[in-house]
Design a protein around this motif. Structure first.
Motif, short mmCIF file in Angstrom:
data_model
loop_
_atom_site.label_atom_id
_atom_site.label_comp_id
_atom_site.label_asym_id
_atom_site.label_seq_id
_atom_site.Cartn_x
_atom_site.Cartn_y
_atom_site.Cartn_z
N ARG A 95 0.83 -1.21 0.00
CA ARG A 95 0.00 0.00 0.00
C ARG A 95 0.86 1.26 0.00
NH1 ARG A 95 -2.41 3.14 4.34
NH2 ARG A 95 -4.23 4.29 3.55
N ARG A 96 1.93 1.23 0.75
CA ARG A 96 2.82 2.39 0.82
C ARG A 96 3.42 2.69 -0.55
NH1 ARG A 96 8.28 3.31 2.61
NH2 ARG A 96 8.62 1.08 2.79
N ASN A 97 3.68 1.65 -1.34
CA ASN A 97 4.28 1.83 -2.66
C ASN A 97 3.27 2.30 -3.70
OD1 ASN A 97 6.76 0.97 -1.67
ND2 ASN A 97 6.36 -1.19 -2.15
N ASP A 98 1.98 1.95 -3.51
CA ASP A 98 0.95 2.31 -4.50
C ASP A 98 -0.41 2.41 -3.81
OD1 ASP A 98 -0.59 2.77 -6.73
OD2 ASP A 98 -0.40 0.73 -7.53
N PRO A 99 -0.67 3.51 -3.06
CA PRO A 99 -1.92 3.62 -2.30
C PRO A 99 -3.18 3.52 -3.17
CG PRO A 99 -0.36 5.30 -1.62
CD PRO A 99 0.22 4.66 -2.83
N ALA A 100 -3.17 4.19 -4.33
CA ALA A 100 -4.38 4.21 -5.18
C ALA A 100 -4.67 2.84 -5.77
CB ALA A 100 -4.21 5.24 -6.29
N PRO B 280 -8.52 -1.20 -4.50
CA PRO B 280 -9.39 -2.15 -5.22
C PRO B 280 -8.90 -3.59 -5.14
CG PRO B 280 -8.21 -0.70 -6.77
CD PRO B 280 -8.01 -0.14 -5.40
N LEU B 281 -7.58 -3.79 -5.14
CA LEU B 281 -7.05 -5.15 -5.01
C LEU B 281 -7.34 -5.71 -3.62
CD1 LEU B 281 -3.54 -4.89 -6.73
CD2 LEU B 281 -5.61 -5.96 -7.63
N TYR B 282 -7.23 -4.85 -2.60
CA TYR B 282 -7.48 -5.27 -1.22
C TYR B 282 -8.95 -5.61 -1.02
CZ TYR B 282 -7.56 -5.01 3.90
OH TYR B 282 -7.72 -5.28 5.23
#
Length: 597
Positions: free
Chosen positions: A539-544, A548-550
């Motif tokens: 998440r830290r690397n790609d919050p946006a 949706p994946l989570y």
């Protein structure tokens, strides 16, 4: 649906179970038992049709119809069982409530036991024939994830007669966990002029005043010592019963049945446990030495383990404040996470008020996919209670997201079941730390480290204790004194030389309910925490891109294995390096604490 449940701003709520049943005397209880009998009767009318020679389309149709009926019966019986358990868990001192729970469990078992043929017959189908049926029939193909779990049990299934016997004796063996619960519900720890419940005594161990912590700990030690002979008998009996069933089923190690249910390799769990144990010196040993120094002590007493670092009283939270912090944290994820969590507050789905007779601990009960979950905790207004609220609401949100899968597919293996809860807890801590005055940050950081140690290091120590106990139980009954010794050895190894295990602590294994209710459950907490650490890095690397994946991961319930579910994030938990991410994340927090000190 009932109207929203209103409570005073500062008081935790009580739940309302009337969405399930109006009372124990509700006529709907008997009606639903009869409805379940009808569904089981319809299901049993299909007996023999799954093993018979037939074309792929016909087999697919029979499979789909049979599993649908099985799920429908599970939904009805699941609601009955949930109501009995939920109502009893707030009244462990009420013999009528406990008797109702036991009676309902026996009736459910009597109705459900005749369905044991279903999985046995499914596992008699040839692999090629089953695959052809799933390809030919779209309805049957929907059940592929559930069938995967059923087929995994094939080498360990017994005859129909033995499977029936095991199912029918379930309510009888369940009386041992019931005895355990009733013993702990009746426990009172003498602390000065006070008589504390188990939940109150454990909470008192976070008190700012050393004398109050010591009094609660010594009172709890004395109370547990008085009940330890009975609880040791319970633990031995549960383990012996498990060992007998494991032997018949052909499981080689006591934890293997749990690993199978979790769809995880026993070797992977062993590797995780060994990795965490190897990190004890860098994590718990180092931190508790730093904490002892910060508190001006050569060594910590065991009742100082979760003590606040600061001498001033820690911040207390009203229920309303806890709600706001948790919902704001869920909002950080985006999507509908906060709305789903908010529904538990807007409706009477939470029982948070601590009171005599209510069992200790916290949980989120999914009930069934066609109902809503309920959340249970004992709110004391501490920082840890805020994080516990976030943890259980994480489970609740996960359960609502997975509900569209239906009850059989929504059921999540423990390898993923703790993901949403620990993730929500982490988000909530980040918010607490970010909004805290600088003077409170060291104390908050200490609390976060301790929560991490409790979730990873302590649970692995529990797992190692449990493993040694069950291994020894295979050779005969393990004495209470030997249980005490195993406990002290594993806790001492995990806590390190800077924590003194005072006389009486040897009995503290006796309050850990998972040892009795769910043998070998505890490693799932460490598994989940280390898994979440890797997800938080993603998440830290790609919050946006993460949200949706989570959401898709949680909504999948148990439809995918944990390896499949984590693949979209680029994570592979089969890689030994995967487990180091979580340990390194916790180690960095210890670095940060040392720098602040």
């Amino acid at each position: 649906m009932n109207a929203p449940f209103k409570t005073p701003n500062t008081e935790a709520p009580l739940w309302d179970l009337t969405d399930l049943y109006a009372s124990r005397d509700d006529a709907k209880v008997a009606a639903d038992l009869e409805k379940a009998r009808g569904l089981v009767e319809a299901l049993n009318g299909l007996k023999g049709r799954l093993a018979a020679d037939q074309d792929a389309q016909a087999l697919g149709d029979a499979l789909d119809r049979a599993i649908q009926l099985y799920e429908q019966a599970s939904d009805v019986l699941g609601a009955l069982g949930a109501y009995a358990f939920l109502s009893a868990s707030t009244a462990r001192d009420d013999a009528t409530a406990q008797g109702f729970e036991a009676d309902v469990r026996e009736k459910i078992t009597a109705i459900a036991t005749p369905t044991v043929w279903l999985t046995l017959e499914i596992n008699q189908i040839d692999d090629a024939a089953l695959e052809a049926a799933l390809i030919a029939h779209a309805g049957a193909a929907r059940w592929r994830p559930w069938l995967r779990r059923v087929r995994a049990m094939k080498p360990h299934e017994l005859s129909a007669e033995l499977e029936t016997f095991i199912a029918e004796r379930g309510p009888i063996t369940a009386q041992w966990p019931r005895l355990f619960d009733e013993q702990l519900a009746a426990l009172r720890a003498k602390a000065g002029s006070e008589d504390l419940t188990l939940a109150e005594a454990l909470n008192r161990l976070s008190d700012a005043k050393s004398a109050r912590r010591k009094a609660a700990a010594e009172g709890l030690s004395e109370a547990l010592a008085a009940r330890a002979p009975t609880l040791a008998l319970v633990l031995n009996t549960v383990a012996a019963d498990k060992a007998m069933e494991d032997r018949w089923r052909g499981f080689k190690r006591p934890a293997d049945s749990r690993h199978l249910g979790n769809e995880v390799d026993g070797e992977a769990v062993d590797a995780m446990a060994e990795a965490v144990a190897a990190a004890y010196p860098r994590l718990s040993h180092r931190y508790y030495a730093l904490k002892a120094k910060a508190m001006g002590k050569a060594r910590l007493d065991h009742w100082d383990r979760n003590a606040p670092i600061e001498t001033t009283a820690p911040r207390a939270f009203t229920w309303t404040q806890g709600r706001e912090i948790v919902l704001d944290s869920f909002s950080d994820l985006g999507g509908d996470f906060a709305d789903r969590a908010g529904g538990f507050f807007d409706k009477p789905w939470i029982d948070g008020r601590a009171r005599p007779g209510k069992q200790s601990g916290a949980y989120a009960h999914p009930v069934t996919a066609d109902r809503h979950p309920y959340v249970f905790l004992n709110w004391m207004g501490e920082r840890r209670d805020v994080l516990t609220l976030a943890h259980e609401l994480g489970h609740g949100v996960h359960q609502t997201l997975a509900a569209d899968q239906g009850t059989l597919l929504a059921d999540t293996p423990l390898t993923l079941a703790e993901t949403a809860s620990i993730f929500a807890e982490g988000l909530t801590f980040d918010r607490l730390l970010a909004t805290a005055p600088k003077a409170e940050q060291r104390g908050l950081l200490a609390g976060r480290i301790e929560d991490g140690l409790n979730t990873v290091v302590r649970q692995i120590a529990f797992h190692r204790f449990e493993t040694r106990f069950h291994d020894e139980r295979l050779q005969g009954e393990v004495s209470q004194q030997r249980i005490n010794q195993l406990w002290l050895e594993e806790m001492g190894a995990s806590l390190g030389p800077s924590v003194k295990l005072n006389p009486g602590y040897e009995h503290w294994w006796a309050y850990v309910s998972h040892f009795v209710h769910s043998p070998f459950y505890v490693y799932a907490y460490a598994f989940g925490d280390l898994l979440v650490a890797a997800l938080m890095e993603a998440r830290r690397n790609d919050p946006a891109g993460f949200t949706p994946l989570y959401r898709e991961l949680l909504a999948g319930g148990g439809s995918r294995t944990y390896v499949e579910a984590l693949k979209p994030f680029g994570l592979d938990p089969r890689d030994p390096a995967f487990w180091s991410v979580g340990c390194q994340r916790l180690e960095r927090l210890v670095d940060q604490f040392e720098a602040l000190a």
